[in-house]
Scaffold this motif. Structure first.
Motif, PDB file in Angstrom:
ATOM      1  N   ALA A  47       0.838  -1.194   0.000  1.00  0.00           N
ATOM      2  CA  ALA A  47       0.000   0.000   0.000  1.00  0.00           C
ATOM      3  C   ALA A  47       0.879   1.252   0.000  1.00  0.00           C
ATOM      4  O   ALA A  47       2.050   1.221   0.410  1.00  0.00           O
ATOM      5  N   THR A  48       0.316   2.337  -0.466  1.00  0.00           N
ATOM      6  CA  THR A  48       1.081   3.583  -0.583  1.00  0.00           C
ATOM      7  C   THR A  48       1.665   3.995   0.760  1.00  0.00           C
ATOM      8  O   THR A  48       2.808   4.458   0.851  1.00  0.00           O
ATOM      9  N   GLY A  49       0.907   3.795   1.830  1.00  0.00           N
ATOM     10  CA  GLY A  49       1.393   4.160   3.154  1.00  0.00           C
ATOM     11  C   GLY A  49       2.222   3.076   3.814  1.00  0.00           C
ATOM     12  O   GLY A  49       2.718   3.265   4.937  1.00  0.00           O
ATOM     13  N   GLY A  50       2.342   1.924   3.165  1.00  0.00           N
ATOM     14  CA  GLY A  50       3.147   0.841   3.713  1.00  0.00           C
ATOM     15  C   GLY A  50       2.382  -0.137   4.576  1.00  0.00           C
ATOM     16  O   GLY A  50       2.927  -1.173   4.959  1.00  0.00           O
ATOM     17  N   ASP A  51       1.131   0.146   4.903  1.00  0.00           N
ATOM     18  CA  ASP A  51       0.345  -0.718   5.780  1.00  0.00           C
ATOM     19  C   ASP A  51      -0.836  -1.274   4.986  1.00  0.00           C
ATOM     20  O   ASP A  51      -1.796  -0.551   4.694  1.00  0.00           O
ATOM     21  N   ASP A  52      -0.777  -2.557   4.649  1.00  0.00           N
ATOM     22  CA  ASP A  52      -1.841  -3.165   3.855  1.00  0.00           C
ATOM     23  C   ASP A  52      -3.130  -3.335   4.628  1.00  0.00           C
ATOM     24  O   ASP A  52      -4.194  -3.537   4.042  1.00  0.00           O
ATOM     25  N   SER A  53      -3.063  -3.274   5.934  1.00  0.00           N
ATOM     26  CA  SER A  53      -4.248  -3.531   6.754  1.00  0.00           C
ATOM     27  C   SER A  53      -5.185  -2.330   6.795  1.00  0.00           C
ATOM     28  O   SER A  53      -6.346  -2.464   7.169  1.00  0.00           O
ATOM     29  N   VAL A  54      -4.683  -1.152   6.437  1.00  0.00           N
ATOM     30  CA  VAL A  54      -5.513   0.053   6.488  1.00  0.00           C
ATOM     31  C   VAL A  54      -5.607   0.626   5.075  1.00  0.00           C
ATOM     32  O   VAL A  54      -4.850   1.514   4.682  1.00  0.00           O
ATOM     33  N   VAL A  55      -6.518   0.086   4.271  1.00  0.00           N
ATOM     34  CA  VAL A  55      -6.698   0.533   2.889  1.00  0.00           C
ATOM     35  C   VAL A  55      -8.182   0.631   2.596  1.00  0.00           C
ATOM     36  O   VAL A  55      -9.013   0.067   3.305  1.00  0.00           O
ATOM     37  N   ASP A  56      -8.510   1.367   1.550  1.00  0.00           N
ATOM     38  CA  ASP A  56      -9.894   1.440   1.087  1.00  0.00           C
ATOM     39  C   ASP A  56      -9.912   1.230  -0.426  1.00  0.00           C
ATOM     40  O   ASP A  56      -8.896   0.928  -1.039  1.00  0.00           O
ATOM     41  N   ASP A  57     -11.077   1.422  -1.013  1.00  0.00           N
ATOM     42  CA  ASP A  57     -11.228   1.152  -2.447  1.00  0.00           C
ATOM     43  C   ASP A  57     -10.475   2.136  -3.325  1.00  0.00           C
ATOM     44  O   ASP A  57     -10.290   1.882  -4.514  1.00  0.00           O
ATOM     45  N   THR A  58     -10.037   3.241  -2.750  1.00  0.00           N
ATOM     46  CA  THR A  58      -9.311   4.234  -3.551  1.00  0.00           C
ATOM     47  C   THR A  58      -7.797   4.020  -3.518  1.00  0.00           C
ATOM     48  O   THR A  58      -7.062   4.764  -4.154  1.00  0.00           O
ATOM     49  N   GLU A  59      -7.343   3.013  -2.794  1.00  0.00           N
ATOM     50  CA  GLU A  59      -5.905   2.760  -2.683  1.00  0.00           C
ATOM     51  C   GLU A  59      -5.317   2.443  -4.065  1.00  0.00           C
ATOM     52  O   GLU A  59      -5.845   1.635  -4.816  1.00  0.00           O
TER      53      GLU A  59
END
Length: 836
Positions: free
Chosen positions: A437-449
């Motif tokens: 994920a852009t922020g480095g944390d795959d656990s905190v993502v949404d459909d706009t990731e």
């Protein structure tokens, strides 16, 4: 045993009656899911070949890994002769586990085929060995079809037919296809009969087979109705049916299983070598119908026939429903019987049709596995992916996506979204597999990731393919380069896609470099060889282009475009250039009615060798693509370029161009200069020595002009002049004079010459004087054609009057502008001579 259990659990069913984990692993490992997952991951990594990864969710890979390890053991290879055949089967299963074909495995497969053939040829021939050899030949054909080696597969199937003494033929019988049809019409049908007098069904005639769904259509019959075995008129001329096929119920008689497989593989080879259109499906369907209506006694053979029929029916409006439902039923059957384990506490899988409740309604594992290698039956995930693709074709995108996502076939999911122009969604799916994920944390993502973080470590096994798809979406060559790097320079699609990218940007040198890397890995990729040849043509590297296109036609000698481009490269070669390739063999061509030849017999180096090779290539291209008039036009030009010209090829090419473009273009499709060359050559010898009643150049030219060229001519004076010249040579004086008159009219009807340029005026004067000379020469002679031939009647008794009228008419129209010119004086003198 391990290989059979793996196939049973992934292809045929029924469920295994033992626990794989408890059988193969220690108790501690079998009870540890994390350790099992790690073992499966390492097994999958070990099966990656040439950058192509196995299906990530394939169950029980440990069984396949065990079989693979055993069969590559040196002691097994040295002491067990049959291990070559088992290794062949294992490698073919391995090839089909991969997302794409691996050239390394392909080479190993065909090496194993040679070894098995050598072993079988050394064994003593008997009835048992005959069936074994036939079974091997069918396996060989299935492998060749899978690798698109259709010509070799056809040869292998012919060999299997001879080995089995099996008789079959695709022919036409008079029958009815619809419920309301009154008159019987020709229907394609396969007539087949197994050899020998032994009963075809080795077991009870009520042997269990999968459920074949009824059509239930309000118009079409469930099966074609044949009132009598009458060969349809369209097939009577070529009726070479064996007498045994004309007797009995050979359109529905049960077949032995190996014979039924021959029919199914023949149908597969037809689909593999022909375009995916209605004609191909019409030719394929009778083979599947013959096996189904014959009632094969083997569960897996019958299943394969139903699958083949569902593929054919998926494209017709009246059969698409049954085709889809039958495919769904087969998918449910395979899934239900390969996912249910011995653990009764697990939930059962729902199916479209009721599941068998007794052993009599199903088939034993031994029967299902008996012919699975000859049939090359698809795995459960391949069947599901095919069902998803069918839903895509029918517009059921949501259902297709659900199937692909459940199978975790992320490349197919992305391609599905890209197919409806949702590139953003496709890009998101692919990047999620490759990057954090852009922020480095795959656990905190949404459909706009957008998944623009660091590259995952480790990457998924199918990362090269994912990177190539991402490159296609983003038009980014860096993605192809990355795919090439992580595959350790083994994933040929990466360089092939990169080459196409540079080709699209007209960076032909870079494209050639990429294509050359791709073919080093996969030397049998015809499409890449063709693309590289096109790039070399753009770079004017004709010698290398000849070598590349020669390789392309060696891989696929039925590709007309490759033959045509090979001709272009040869025509642009310097006569002193000698590419590293043999001369193009002349194709068989009996289309021209001639017994003459223009090929030199000298053994010296032919300065026109490249032109002759180009002509042979164009003849092959024209034979393969008879509807492409540009290929025929090129063939016409090249035929005339030779010294001496290839006159038979000139005739056949011009005739075909007339057939293709005559109605649309009229006389514009005729090449006047080449036709003049042809007529001048023919009329160079006296007509008395040319027998037009016998096959040869003389008859061919006369037929071409009489039947095809003359009816097309409307306003071309030059063409009428050629007709007149040929008619005069043939001693057809009346026809020659009429053609001269039409040539004159074609010139004088052109508008504006009365007040145009002096060049236009002189052209009219020349045409008029030519006509006058024709009147003078031919008018007073005796007729030589028609009913009045030999009667003493003149060709034109009032020829002087007509000649004077022509001269006076032209002088009258040109008097105001051209009086006292040189042309005027010529006409005046001609008129005075006629009065005298």
């Amino acid at each position: 045993a391990a290989l059979g259990a793996f196939i049973q659990s992934n292809v045929t069913g029924p469920p295994l009656d033992f626990s794989i984990e408890n059988t193969l692993f220690e108790a501690k490992t079998a009870a540890d899911p994390i350790q099992q997952k790690e073992i499966k991951k390492k097994l999958a990594e070990s099966l990656v070949v040439d950058g192509a990864a196995p299906y990530r969710l394939a169950p029980h890979l440990a069984l396949f890994g065990l079989a693979k390890v055993i069969l590559i053991s040196p002691s097994i290879i040295a002491h067990v002769p049959s291990s070559n055949w088992l290794r062949l089967r294992t490698n073919f299963i391995h090839q089909r586990l991969l997302s794409e074909k691996a050239i390394s495995l392909q080479s190993a497969l065909f090496e194993d085929i040679k070894n098995v053939q050598s072993h079988l040829s050394s064994t003593t021939a008997n009835a048992s060995n005959t069936d074994i050899k036939a079974a091997f030949l069918l396996e060989k054909a299935a492998i060749e079809i899978y690798h698109d080696q259709d010509q070799e597969a056809r040869k292998t199937l012919v060999e299997a037919v001879k080995e089995r003494h099996f008789e079959f033929a695709l022919t036409g019988l008079l029958g009815k296809r619809t419920k309301f049809q009154q008159r019987e019409t020709s229907q394609l049908v396969v007539l087949a009969r197994s050899a020998g007098d032994k009963p075809v069904h080795e077991k009870d005639s009520k042997e269990a087979v999968p459920k074949a769904l009824d059509l239930n259509d309000d118009t079409l019959l469930e099966s074609i109705s044949f009132s009598d075995k009458k060969i349809s008129p369209e097939f009577q001329e070529e009726d070479g049916l064996a007498q045994s096929l004309k007797e009995g119920d050979t359109e529905k008689q049960p077949l032995e299983s190996l014979d039924a497989i021959i029919l199914l593989l023949t149908a597969a080879s037809i689909t593999n070598t022909s375009p995916n259109d209605g004609l191909t499906r019409e030719e394929t369907a009778p083979y599947a119908i013959r096996v189904i209506e014959g009632g094969s006694s083997n569960w897996q053979v019958y299943t394969q026939a139903l699958l083949l029929r569902s593929r054919v029916e998926g494209y017709k409006s009246r059969t698409v429903e049954r085709g889809l439902l039958q495919l769904q039923a087969l998918v449910d059957q395979v899934i239900a019987e390969t996912t249910v384990s011995a653990d009764a506490t697990q939930p059962s899988v729902t199916t479209f049709l009721p599941r068998p409740t007794t052993d009599e309604e199903s088939a034993s594992p031994a029967e299902r596995l008996q012919y699975v290698f000859q049939l090359a039956s698809p795995t459960r995930w391949e069947l599901e992916a095919e069902l998803a693709a069918r839903w895509v074709n029918l517009g059921g995108l949501k259902t297709a996506l659900e199937i692909y996502e459940r199978l975790e076939m992320w490349p197919e999911v992305a391609l599905c979204w890209a197919g409806i122009e949702r590139d953003d969604k496709a890009r998101q799916i692919i990047r999620r597999q490759l990057f954090l994920a852009t922020g480095g944390d795959d656990s905190v993502v949404d459909d706009t990731e957008k998944w623009e973080g660091k590259e995952r470590d480790p990457l998924p096994l199918d990362a090269p393919r994912l990177y190539c798809i991402l490159g296609d979406l983003d038009k980014d060559p860096a993605m192809y380069e990355r795919a090439w790097v992580i595959s350790k320079s083994r994933y040929h699609r990466a360089q092939r896609s990169l080459g196409r990218y540079w080709f699209g940007l007209r960076e032909y040198a870079k494209a050639v470099l990429a294509f050359s890397k791709a073919v080093k890995v996969r030397q049998v990729d015809h499409a890449t060889w063709f693309a590289m040849g096109c790039a070399l043509l753009e770079l004017d590297q004709f010698s290398k282009a000849v070598e590349v296109f020669t390789r392309a036609v060696q891989l696929d000698n039925e590709d007309a475009e490759s033959w045509s481009n090979l001709a272009v490269a040869l025509l642009n070669l310097d006569p002193n250039d000698h590419p590293k390739t043999d001369s193009i063999p002349p194709p068989t061509d009996d289309s021209t009615d001639t017994d003459e030849t223009t090929n030199p017999t000298s053994t010296d180096i032919d300065p026109q060798r490249h032109i002759r090779d180009a002509l042979n290539a164009l003849k092959q291209a024209a034979k393969l693509k008879r509807e492409n008039f540009r290929i025929w036009s090129n063939m016409l030009t090249v035929s005339a370029t030779l010294r001496p010209p290839s006159y038979p090829d000139i005739i056949s090419a011009q005739q075909r161009i007339i057939d293709l473009r005559g109605n649309a273009d009229g006389e514009k499709c005729l090449d006047i200069q080449i036709l003049r060359l042809l007529v001048d050559h023919l009329t160079g010898v006296p007509y008395a020595t040319a027998d037009t009643s016998r096959p040869g150049l003389s008859r061919s030219v006369c037929t071409l002009f009489d039947r095809s060229i003359t009816p097309l001519i409307t306003a071309s004076a030059d063409l009428w002049a050629l007709v007149a010249h040929l008619a005069l040579w043939r001693d057809k004086l009346t026809s020659a004079l009429e053609a001269r008159e039409k040539a004159w009219r074609a010139t004088t009807v052109q508008p504006g010459w009365e007040f145009g340029t002096e060049e236009q005026w002189n052209a009219v004067v020349d045409a008029t004087l030519t006509l006058v000379e024709a009147y003078r020469e031919l008018g007073p002679r005796e007729r030589t054609e028609g009913l009045s031939a030999g009667s003493g009647e003149l060709v034109m008794k009032d020829w002087k009057f007509k000649a004077r009228s022509a001269v006076r008419g032209i002088m009258g129209r040109g008097k105001g502008a051209w009086e006292d010119t040189e042309g005027w004086e010529r006409l005046k003198n001609a008129g005075e001579d006629l009065r005298g």
